[in-house]
Design a protein around this motif. Structure first.
Motif, mmCIF file in Angstrom:
data_model
loop_
_atom_site.group_PDB
_atom_site.id
_atom_site.type_symbol
_atom_site.label_atom_id
_atom_site.label_comp_id
_atom_site.label_asym_id
_atom_site.label_seq_id
_atom_site.Cartn_x
_atom_site.Cartn_y
_atom_site.Cartn_z
ATOM 1 N N PRO A 156 0.812 -1.219 0.000
ATOM 2 C CA PRO A 156 0.000 0.000 0.000
ATOM 3 C C PRO A 156 0.844 1.268 0.000
ATOM 4 O O PRO A 156 1.615 1.499 0.919
ATOM 5 C CB PRO A 156 -0.811 -0.116 1.287
ATOM 6 C CG PRO A 156 -0.076 -1.085 2.143
ATOM 7 C CD PRO A 156 0.677 -1.993 1.237
ATOM 8 N N SER A 159 -2.879 5.346 2.318
ATOM 9 C CA SER A 159 -4.060 4.893 3.049
ATOM 10 C C SER A 159 -5.282 5.462 2.339
ATOM 11 O O SER A 159 -5.235 6.585 1.820
ATOM 12 C CB SER A 159 -4.049 5.447 4.465
ATOM 13 O OG SER A 159 -2.898 5.013 5.115
ATOM 14 N N PRO A 160 -6.389 4.720 2.310
ATOM 15 C CA PRO A 160 -7.580 5.260 1.662
ATOM 16 C C PRO A 160 -8.084 6.498 2.410
ATOM 17 O O PRO A 160 -8.008 6.560 3.634
ATOM 18 C CB PRO A 160 -8.581 4.104 1.747
ATOM 19 C CG PRO A 160 -8.078 3.213 2.829
ATOM 20 C CD PRO A 160 -6.600 3.385 2.891
ATOM 21 N N ARG A 161 -8.546 7.481 1.648
ATOM 22 C CA ARG A 161 -9.024 8.733 2.272
ATOM 23 C C ARG A 161 -10.494 8.595 2.616
ATOM 24 O O ARG A 161 -11.285 8.109 1.814
ATOM 25 C CB ARG A 161 -8.847 9.914 1.296
ATOM 26 C CG ARG A 161 -7.406 10.244 0.974
ATOM 27 C CD ARG A 161 -7.314 11.052 -0.295
ATOM 28 N NE ARG A 161 -7.873 10.317 -1.431
ATOM 29 C CZ ARG A 161 -8.257 10.865 -2.580
ATOM 30 N NH1 ARG A 161 -8.172 12.152 -2.766
ATOM 31 N NH2 ARG A 161 -8.759 10.115 -3.549
ATOM 32 N N ARG A 162 -10.858 9.094 3.772
ATOM 33 C CA ARG A 162 -12.260 9.072 4.196
ATOM 34 C C ARG A 162 -13.056 10.130 3.463
ATOM 35 O O ARG A 162 -12.491 11.089 2.945
ATOM 36 C CB ARG A 162 -12.359 9.402 5.691
ATOM 37 C CG ARG A 162 -11.981 8.242 6.569
ATOM 38 C CD ARG A 162 -12.115 8.620 8.037
ATOM 39 N NE ARG A 162 -12.115 7.408 8.836
ATOM 40 C CZ ARG A 162 -13.222 6.804 9.280
ATOM 41 N NH1 ARG A 162 -14.412 7.318 9.062
ATOM 42 N NH2 ARG A 162 -13.158 5.691 9.970
ATOM 43 N N GLU A 189 -12.890 3.989 -2.326
ATOM 44 C CA GLU A 189 -11.824 4.367 -1.394
ATOM 45 C C GLU A 189 -12.410 4.763 -0.032
ATOM 46 O O GLU A 189 -11.934 4.324 1.022
ATOM 47 C CB GLU A 189 -11.030 5.539 -2.011
ATOM 48 C CG GLU A 189 -9.772 5.860 -1.262
ATOM 49 C CD GLU A 189 -9.043 7.073 -1.867
ATOM 50 O OE1 GLU A 189 -9.219 7.374 -3.072
ATOM 51 O OE2 GLU A 189 -8.300 7.729 -1.103
ATOM 52 N N ALA A 193 -11.924 3.057 3.663
ATOM 53 C CA ALA A 193 -11.436 3.828 4.806
ATOM 54 C C ALA A 193 -12.382 3.681 5.996
ATOM 55 O O ALA A 193 -11.948 3.597 7.138
ATOM 56 C CB ALA A 193 -11.306 5.302 4.408
ATOM 57 N N ARG A 198 -6.889 -2.237 8.490
ATOM 58 C CA ARG A 198 -5.693 -2.389 7.643
ATOM 59 C C ARG A 198 -5.367 -3.882 7.512
ATOM 60 O O ARG A 198 -5.467 -4.630 8.488
ATOM 61 C CB ARG A 198 -4.524 -1.637 8.266
ATOM 62 C CG ARG A 198 -3.320 -1.567 7.365
ATOM 63 C CD ARG A 198 -2.351 -0.512 7.823
ATOM 64 N NE ARG A 198 -2.630 0.794 7.213
ATOM 65 C CZ ARG A 198 -2.197 1.159 6.008
ATOM 66 N NH1 ARG A 198 -1.491 0.335 5.280
ATOM 67 N NH2 ARG A 198 -2.475 2.343 5.523
ATOM 68 N N PHE A 219 -4.812 -0.114 -2.025
ATOM 69 C CA PHE A 219 -4.798 0.352 -0.633
ATOM 70 C C PHE A 219 -4.515 -0.793 0.338
ATOM 71 O O PHE A 219 -4.926 -0.772 1.489
ATOM 72 C CB PHE A 219 -6.124 1.044 -0.304
ATOM 73 C CG PHE A 219 -6.309 2.319 -1.075
ATOM 74 C CD1 PHE A 219 -5.544 3.441 -0.786
ATOM 75 C CD2 PHE A 219 -7.220 2.386 -2.121
ATOM 76 C CE1 PHE A 219 -5.692 4.608 -1.518
ATOM 77 C CE2 PHE A 219 -7.378 3.550 -2.856
ATOM 78 C CZ PHE A 219 -6.608 4.668 -2.564
#
Ligand SMILES: C[S@@+](CC[C@H](N)C(=O)[O-])C[C@H]1O[C@@H](n2cnc3c(N)ncnc32)[C@H](O)[C@@H]1O
Length: 362
Positions: A156, A159-162, A189, A193, A198, A219
């Motif tokens: 990864p 990190s995936p965005r919220r 994504e 998140a 993870r 991710f």
């Protein structure tokens, strides 16, 4: 002489000797490249009689030689030639059959009768969608599932965005084909998140061209993807309604931290059904309910399932499919813990995401 492309094509073929269709088509190509004055009388008689002067049609007409049998059949049932050429570009015969289903479902019509309004437009739009899906599957052809059937996570990079709150606004899926209905990568994504730990594992049972799995791997999320009509190499052919009755390789009860069920919208689902039933909405709800019930057991206790749908907007009425699906989840023992509406900027696309949590142990 009939001006129907298939009749013209066959009449042209009949002017040529030769052991097979390919040989006769090659001979015709050589002839048609010459000036009209140099054409043999038999060929001129066919084309003059049909009053065909259009070079495009002439060149296009011979492409019938490479039409699949189902596309020739569609042409003989009155599908416009340009649409038939498009359908013929779909490689997967199962997908082609789905695209042509509205034509095949029509009752027999007299030879010259026009297709009912909208049928050829719908087939053309679905063909475009299918071709685009096959291309994007081709683009992700290098993405392959491992021996266990799972798509491994990339290392990864990010990190995936919220996305905040319960209303998510995302950039529209430009050029997204109508029939394929992919989920926008930004929405995928934000889902990752919000719902995946993870290193978590995702199962997508209605993966289509595999948008969700291919975003997830970027991710650090490993995934297993299935679809009744897969459009990417890493998507396995599997029916969500019976997934856990005989789980495919790699799939087992409790193998996922997140289950995604993103069925066709009602509009797309209905096109693949023969019409004439009054209870189509109930059938749709039952079908989607069966997809959820048939795959739910993949979710680990305490983890999540997301059901992605859209209200049915049909003939001036709206039916809140999402609330029926929420009832279905509750009946299956899944607590509904979230509801997000994702809307494309400009408002052209909306998705309703029901988030359920599988019962915790104990
Ligand atoms: C809305 S599309 C999914 C799009 C996908 N999530 C994406 O983002 O690209 C719905 C998919 O459900 C699939 N489908 C329909 N009935 C199914 C079933 N019984 N089992 C599995 N997949 C099914 C269709 O083939 C279609 O690919």
């Amino acid at each position: 002489m009939s001006r129907k492309p298939l009749d013209l094509y066959q009449a042209l073929l009949a002017t040529q000797p030769g052991p097979d269709e390919a040989t006769r088509v090659r001979a015709l190509r050589r002839i048609l490249r010459r000036d009209r004055g140099a054409w043999p009388d038999a060929v001129r008689a066919v084309l003059d009689g049909a009053a065909v002067g259009d070079g495009y049609l002439l060149r296009g007409l011979l492409s019938i030689a490479i039409f699949a049998p189902d596309v020739r059949d569609a042409l003989s049932r009155g599908l416009p030639f340009a649409v038939a050429r498009r359908v013929n570009r779909i490689d997967d015969p199962t997908v082609r059959a789905t695209v042509l289903a509205p034509l095949v479902a029509l009752p027999e019509r007299p030879g010259a009768a026009l297709l009912p309004r909208g049928v050829s437009r719908r087939i053309e739009a679905d063909a475009l969608a299918a071709i685009t899906a096959e291309r994007s599957a081709g683009a992700s052809a290098h993405i392959a599932a491992g021996a266990d059937g799972w798509l491994a996570a990339d290392d990864p990079a990010a990190s995936p965005r919220r996305l905040p709150g319960h209303v998510w606004v995302f950039p529209p899926n430009r050029g997204a084909p109508r029939g394929a209905e992919p989920l926008a990568p930004r929405v995928v994504e934000a889902l990752l998140a919000r719902l995946l730990p993870r290193g978590g594992a995702l199962v997508d049972v209605t993966a289509g061209a595999g948008t969700i799995g291919s975003v997830a791997r970027r991710f650090g999320v490993r995934s297993w993807s299935g679809d009744i009509a897969p459009a990417a190499t890493f998507v396995h052919r599997a029916d969500a309604r019976t997934l856990m009755a005989a789980p495919p390789r790699g799939v087992a009860a409790g193998c996922a931290d997140l289950l995604v069920v993103h069925p066709p919208t009602y509009a797309v689902w209905r096109r693949t059904r023969s019409s004439g039933h009054d209870d189509q909405l109930d059938l749709y709800r039952d079908d989607v309910g069966a997809m959820i019930a048939g795959s739910l057991a993949v979710v680990r206790r305490g983890r999540h399932v997301v059901v992605i749908s859209r209200p049915v907007r049909s003939a001036g009425e709206v039916w809140l499919a999402t609330s029926h699906l929420a009832e279905g989840l509750a009946e299956a023992g899944v607590r509904v813990v979230g509801y997000v509406v994702a809307v494309a900027t400009g408002g052209a696309e909306d998705w309703h995401l029901l988030i359920g949590q599988a019962a915790r142990s104990g």
